[in-house]
Design an enzyme around this catalytic site. Sequence first.
Site, PDB file in Angstrom:
ATOM      1  N   GLU A  83      43.921 -73.498 -41.481  1.00 59.62           N
ATOM      2  CA  GLU A  83      43.344 -73.353 -42.557  1.00 59.62           C
ATOM      3  C   GLU A  83      43.509 -72.204 -43.850  1.00 59.62           C
ATOM      4  O   GLU A  83      43.528 -72.367 -44.760  1.00 59.62           O
ATOM      5  CB  GLU A  83      41.788 -73.590 -42.585  1.00 59.62           C
ATOM      6  CG  GLU A  83      41.587 -74.979 -42.103  1.00 59.62           C
ATOM      7  CD  GLU A  83      41.405 -75.179 -40.719  1.00 59.62           C
ATOM      8  OE1 GLU A  83      41.011 -76.286 -40.039  1.00 59.62           O
ATOM      9  OE2 GLU A  83      41.755 -74.193 -39.819  1.00 59.62           O
ATOM     10  N   PHE A 145      26.698 -79.986 -34.643  1.00 61.31           N
ATOM     11  CA  PHE A 145      28.120 -79.649 -34.245  1.00 61.31           C
ATOM     12  C   PHE A 145      28.962 -79.370 -35.232  1.00 61.31           C
ATOM     13  O   PHE A 145      29.039 -80.120 -36.265  1.00 61.31           O
ATOM     14  CB  PHE A 145      28.704 -80.838 -33.496  1.00 61.31           C
ATOM     15  CG  PHE A 145      30.098 -80.759 -33.005  1.00 61.31           C
ATOM     16  CD1 PHE A 145      30.542 -79.497 -32.108  1.00 61.31           C
ATOM     17  CD2 PHE A 145      31.079 -81.234 -33.303  1.00 61.31           C
ATOM     18  CE1 PHE A 145      31.720 -79.139 -31.518  1.00 61.31           C
ATOM     19  CE2 PHE A 145      32.320 -81.180 -33.116  1.00 61.31           C
ATOM     20  CZ  PHE A 145      32.759 -79.907 -32.278  1.00 61.31           C
ATOM     21  N   GLN A 146      29.797 -78.178 -35.368  1.00 57.56           N
ATOM     22  CA  GLN A 146      30.692 -77.810 -36.434  1.00 57.56           C
ATOM     23  C   GLN A 146      29.870 -77.563 -37.782  1.00 57.56           C
ATOM     24  O   GLN A 146      30.494 -77.920 -38.822  1.00 57.56           O
ATOM     25  CB  GLN A 146      31.599 -78.653 -36.511  1.00 57.56           C
ATOM     26  CG  GLN A 146      32.820 -78.431 -35.267  1.00 57.56           C
ATOM     27  CD  GLN A 146      34.122 -78.847 -35.494  1.00 57.56           C
ATOM     28  OE1 GLN A 146      34.307 -80.206 -36.319  1.00 57.56           O
ATOM     29  NE2 GLN A 146      35.227 -78.627 -34.974  1.00 57.56           N
ATOM     30  N   LYS A 195      29.512 -85.549 -44.853  1.00 54.50           N
ATOM     31  CA  LYS A 195      30.504 -86.456 -44.374  1.00 54.50           C
ATOM     32  C   LYS A 195      30.026 -87.882 -44.845  1.00 54.50           C
ATOM     33  O   LYS A 195      30.662 -88.739 -45.137  1.00 54.50           O
ATOM     34  CB  LYS A 195      30.474 -86.591 -42.940  1.00 54.50           C
ATOM     35  CG  LYS A 195      31.384 -87.616 -42.144  1.00 54.50           C
ATOM     36  CD  LYS A 195      31.380 -87.562 -40.623  1.00 54.50           C
ATOM     37  CE  LYS A 195      32.590 -88.314 -40.020  1.00 54.50           C
ATOM     38  NZ  LYS A 195      32.609 -87.862 -38.571  1.00 54.50           N
ATOM     39  N   MET A 510      52.338 -49.011 -42.928  1.00 56.51           N
ATOM     40  CA  MET A 510      51.373 -48.237 -43.826  1.00 56.51           C
ATOM     41  C   MET A 510      50.322 -47.489 -42.811  1.00 56.51           C
ATOM     42  O   MET A 510      49.971 -46.427 -43.186  1.00 56.51           O
ATOM     43  CB  MET A 510      50.746 -49.136 -44.963  1.00 56.51           C
ATOM     44  CG  MET A 510      50.195 -48.443 -46.221  1.00 56.51           C
ATOM     45  SD  MET A 510      51.187 -47.215 -46.923  1.00 56.51           S
ATOM     46  CE  MET A 510      51.915 -48.454 -48.164  1.00 56.51           C
TER      47      MET A 510
END
Length: 632
Positions: A83, A145-146, A195, A510
């Site tokens: 993602e 969940f999630q 959802k 760097m």
Amino acid sequence: MTVSLPSPISPSQTEKHTHSSHSPSPVMTPQRVTGGFALLDSLLRHGVEYIFGYPGGAILPIYDDLYKVEATGSIKHILVRHEQGAAHAADGYARATGKVGVCFGTSGPGATNLVTGIATAYMDSIPMVIVTGQVPRKMIGTDAFQETDIYGITLPIVKHSYVVRDPKDMARIVAEAFHIASTGRPGPVLIDVPKDVAFEEFDYLPMEPNSVKLRGYRPTVKGNPRQINAAIQLIRESRRPLLYVGGGAIASSAHAEITELAELFNIPVTTTLMGIGAFDEHHPLSLGMLGMHGTAYANFAVTDCDLLLCVGARFDDRVTGKLDEFASRAKVIHIDIDPAEVGKNRVPEVPIVGDVRKVLIDLLRRCKQIGAKSTPNQNQEWLNLINRWREEYPLVVPQHPDSISPQEVIVEVSHQAPHAFYTTDVGQHQMWAAQFLKNGPRRWISSAGLGTMGFGLPAAIGAKVAFPDEQVVCISGDASFQMCLQELGTAAQYGINVKTIIINNGWQGMVRQWQQAFHGERYSCSNMEVGMPDIELLAQAYGIKGMVVTQREQLKEAIAQMLAADCPVILNVHVTKDENCYPMVAPGKNNAQMVGLPKKPPKTNIEPVYCSDCGTVNAPNHNFCSECGTKL
């Protein structure tokens, strides 16, 4: 395959009315659709062609509707491998086009994986709309969940956020999100969709773009005329003016106006990292980038100027160095769309809040009305001094007998692909690219404010999706490249023909430079040689082309082959391991206190003298200019 789905609502579906000056507006017939379809139809109405994303449980209803919409060819989804890659690709697409980039992620880890990309876009004021799935409404707050509170997590790094509680609000929310993301100071906007909202059917009426009127949100776009007049007066009085141009000039497409202003008053121009491309770097008035790794002549100029015209920049710490000594002899005109930035770090004598391009258009129009322009030789002594700094402190491309310098690689690719879109990762290679590439408007794409390693490859994918017929090159480092290398799978799947050059010195470059300079050469956890993948084999594993260069004699031909290849390519160039990026303004120092400047040649009795009036070069023993007679 035939797919049945609701059609986007069009004017043909409106009720018929007799049109007269008193007749009511046409009324649309509602269409029974799901919340997911309403979301996608609203995105289509706002001109979205590409969505970068990754599916998951909570966002599956939206992906189910997307499956049907994609079958019509009206929108295309690019499946990323992480993602974070989706957010960076949408960001690269937005920077390259000036349009709003769109990305999708599911709830929980999918949403939190987007956070780095959202913060990257927020810091650089990039317009994006991020859509996340969420657990069903009744489960929010139950640690389902999630489930994560992505609305709360992202509050500090978005311009605005929504949680869609009712599918009937979907069209309005999408329209508002695009309006907020793309107007005023651009930025990312989050839409969190539970959802069950995406599943739920309702009577849908679309909302057209540009129909939004948000109470309390009216960005100031037109500059105050009195302040514009005051700015013109300061410009006319100045003898050592400097234009300091930032990312706001890119966002507002003010390139032509900045050039016109610079030429009208003969003002040298320096840009921030975000402002690269806002002014032609081949122009004689261009000083390149200023700041920590800016050109010496830009940093000297900002230290000695008597007027600083700040256009769409925010006095960032990497630009200013020691803030109280930044342009300390100068009066300041600050033009910015965001009133919160004006006076935040430096209080200007003339603040002008407004869209950069619109303000400059009004300023230039007023100059023409009153006949304001540079007087003969008004800035000539100043320009002569700057030209002397150019000669004494040029950017240097090292030539090592037994290794390739990183700067050589950047210069060679810039010669072979001068008009390409360039994305970068973050580190030494980013600064060398900023110093030596000469980019046009929107063709420089780099994470400036957040400094996100891993940005370059997915951002290049987003730019290439937007402009499939243009050359897109990612300049990366061996450490940065490994942050998002999985997006090679995305490039391979869709045949996205991006070219990646790895400036490979075996270090977090760097970090190593700072450890050398400020931490007693204690190189803690910064060497990357052990565990570095074989790039040719890695590319082969993804089904794309990998190349390696170890000798200077190979470089030119390898870059030519890379650019000519009709496929994604990774070119791994092994460079000098301990090359440092100079000039450098050390922390706590002012811009004139740079380290790593080229040593000045010893003065000789043949050093020329520049005429302060006409700029003619005279022999040192002349007392008067040979061209105009001015006393030297």
